[in-house]
Enzyme design. Structure first.
Site, mmCIF file in Angstrom:
data_model
loop_
_atom_site.group_PDB
_atom_site.id
_atom_site.type_symbol
_atom_site.label_atom_id
_atom_site.label_comp_id
_atom_site.label_asym_id
_atom_site.label_seq_id
_atom_site.Cartn_x
_atom_site.Cartn_y
_atom_site.Cartn_z
ATOM 1 N N GLN A 279 40.728 36.698 30.337
ATOM 2 C CA GLN A 279 40.816 38.476 29.943
ATOM 3 C C GLN A 279 42.176 37.852 30.684
ATOM 4 O O GLN A 279 42.780 39.712 30.130
ATOM 5 C CB GLN A 279 40.042 39.430 31.462
ATOM 6 C CG GLN A 279 40.826 39.153 32.489
ATOM 7 C CD GLN A 279 39.943 40.130 33.224
ATOM 8 O OE1 GLN A 279 38.542 39.841 33.829
ATOM 9 N NE2 GLN A 279 40.168 41.464 33.396
ATOM 10 N N HIS B 214 38.598 49.719 45.922
ATOM 11 C CA HIS B 214 37.304 48.456 46.103
ATOM 12 C C HIS B 214 36.542 49.233 47.023
ATOM 13 O O HIS B 214 34.886 48.770 47.256
ATOM 14 C CB HIS B 214 37.699 47.029 46.368
ATOM 15 C CG HIS B 214 38.595 46.934 45.067
ATOM 16 N ND1 HIS B 214 40.122 46.377 45.040
ATOM 17 C CD2 HIS B 214 38.152 45.972 43.630
ATOM 18 C CE1 HIS B 214 40.478 45.903 44.380
ATOM 19 N NE2 HIS B 214 39.363 46.143 43.766
ATOM 20 N N MET C 290 38.395 41.062 40.989
ATOM 21 C CA MET C 290 39.405 40.210 41.145
ATOM 22 C C MET C 290 40.173 39.387 42.474
ATOM 23 O O MET C 290 41.688 39.293 42.260
ATOM 24 C CB MET C 290 40.291 40.262 40.238
ATOM 25 C CG MET C 290 39.186 40.102 38.900
ATOM 26 S SD MET C 290 40.450 39.830 36.916
ATOM 27 C CE MET C 290 41.852 40.591 37.020
ATOM 28 N N ALA D 135 42.121 41.491 45.936
ATOM 29 C CA ALA D 135 42.990 41.554 46.013
ATOM 30 C C ALA D 135 43.533 43.210 46.342
ATOM 31 O O ALA D 135 43.447 44.895 45.651
ATOM 32 C CB ALA D 135 44.904 42.023 44.961
ATOM 33 N N LEU D 136 41.740 42.996 47.763
ATOM 34 C CA LEU D 136 41.187 44.457 47.282
ATOM 35 C C LEU D 136 42.006 46.132 48.419
ATOM 36 O O LEU D 136 42.980 44.914 49.325
ATOM 37 C CB LEU D 136 39.942 44.395 47.806
ATOM 38 C CG LEU D 136 38.741 43.188 47.850
ATOM 39 C CD1 LEU D 136 37.860 42.869 48.900
ATOM 40 C CD2 LEU D 136 38.449 43.007 46.450
HETATM 41 O O1 PAF Z 1 38.356 45.340 37.116
HETATM 42 C C1 PAF Z 1 38.628 44.570 37.403
HETATM 43 O O2 PAF Z 1 38.359 43.489 38.131
HETATM 44 C C2 PAF Z 1 38.190 42.761 36.323
HETATM 45 O O3 PAF Z 1 38.255 43.784 35.486
HETATM 46 C C3 PAF Z 1 35.964 42.377 36.411
HETATM 47 C C4 PAF Z 1 36.212 43.766 35.647
HETATM 48 C C5 PAF Z 1 36.069 42.060 37.247
HETATM 49 C C6 PAF Z 1 35.864 41.185 34.902
HETATM 50 O O4 PAF Z 1 36.796 40.676 35.803
#
Ligand code: PAF
Length: 279
Positions: free
Chosen positions: A61, A37, A30, A32-33
């Site tokens: 979500q 990541h 999502m 904001a790495l």
């Molecule tokens: O873990 C996350 O960043 C999110 O839940 C994902 C897996 C990218 C789904 O939006």
């Protein structure tokens, strides 16, 4: 590195790679790495010829609209990080690309959907699996990589994969921690200096349980961990559990295989999760 915004363009770019039998890895994020990541990208590069990273703040979500609104979106910085990490493609769709029309999504994720995070964030894993399925459909990867910090999320994604009979491989990657033990998270940037110090108690409690696993009963370990966390001001515990890695149900038998300690707490205004394998 190419940045792509539509599913059609992504499929067109990946098609020749697939025909050439190249292995494709997906790292869904999502944005904001952080270094966690980057470690996923680096691990993915060891398994695949092409690494696609998706950046999409998935509205379905989020259970709290304020949380969605304040979710950090430093896109330029993210792209720079991915470029430096040697990522091949970044897929950054708009919300209307992933959700062109209103839709219903509900699949059976088993009992674990309602435990732990599922109890505090109702419907969260329906939203996660909904978007991850859409990303799998868009990329059609051979493998997908997720961080173990969201342990329950990986379990739920595996359930979704089984539900649809998908053949890709889901790879769980180690938690990356700051030097002082704090698990890296996009949410850490919301922590004040005071919160940042207090947040260390989560790793401290997990590490205590791991280090003293042979010294006490599970009940005693849980009580010690809870006491460690509750003695820190500014930290409000949601749960600390020692659970079976397959079911996430609490486990009190130390002889049981595959135990994990999981914790969630609000540190100041920021909710953090963390976990540690115990065997
Ligand atoms: O873990 C996350 O960043 C999110 O839940 C994902 C897996 C990218 C789904 O939006």
């Amino acid at each position: 590195m190419e940045v792509i915004h539509t599913i059609t363009a992504l499929k067109m770019l990946l098609e020749p790679r697939k025909l050439a039998q190249q292995k494709i890895a997906l790292v869904p994020t999502m944005g904001a790495l952080h270094k966690g990541h980057v470690s996923l990208i680096k691990i993915a590069q060891q398994y695949a010829d092409i690494v696609v990273c998706s950046i999409f703040v998935n509205p379905t979500q989020f259970t709290d609209p304020k949380d969605l609104e304040k979710y950090p979106r430093p896109l330029e910085h993210d792209i720079e990080m991915l470029q430096e990490a040697g990522c091949d493609f970044v897929f950054m769709p708009l919300v209307k690309e992933m959700y062109p029309a209103p839709e219903q999504w509900h699949i059976d994720l088993g009992n674990a959907e309602f435990l732990l995070e599922g109890e505090f964030r109702k419907g969260h894993y329906q939203g996660v699996t909904q978007i991850v399925k859409k990303l799998f459909d868009a990329v059609d990867p051979d493998l997908a990589f997720f961080g173990q910090k969201d342990f329950q999320q990986i379990l739920m994604i595996r359930q979704m994969v089984a539900h649809f009979g998908l053949t890709l491989e889901i790879i769980s990657c180690p938690i990356i921690r700051e030097d002082d033990g704090l698990a890296m998270s996009s949410r850490n940037i919301h922590l004040s200096a005071e919160d940042r110090k207090n947040a260390l108690v989560l790793n401290k409690a997990l590490q205590y349980v791991k280090d003293h696993f042979n010294d006490y009963s599970i009940e005693e370990l849980l009580q010690k961990a809870i006491d460690i966390i509750n003695s820190t001001t500014g930290v409000e515990l949601d749960y600390f559990t020692i659970a079976n890695t397959d079911t996430l149900l609490p486990e009190y038998n130390k002889g049981a295989k595959q135990l994990i300690a999981l914790v969630a707490a609000k540190v100041g205004e920021t909710r953090l999760i963390d976990n540690m394998m115990l065997d």
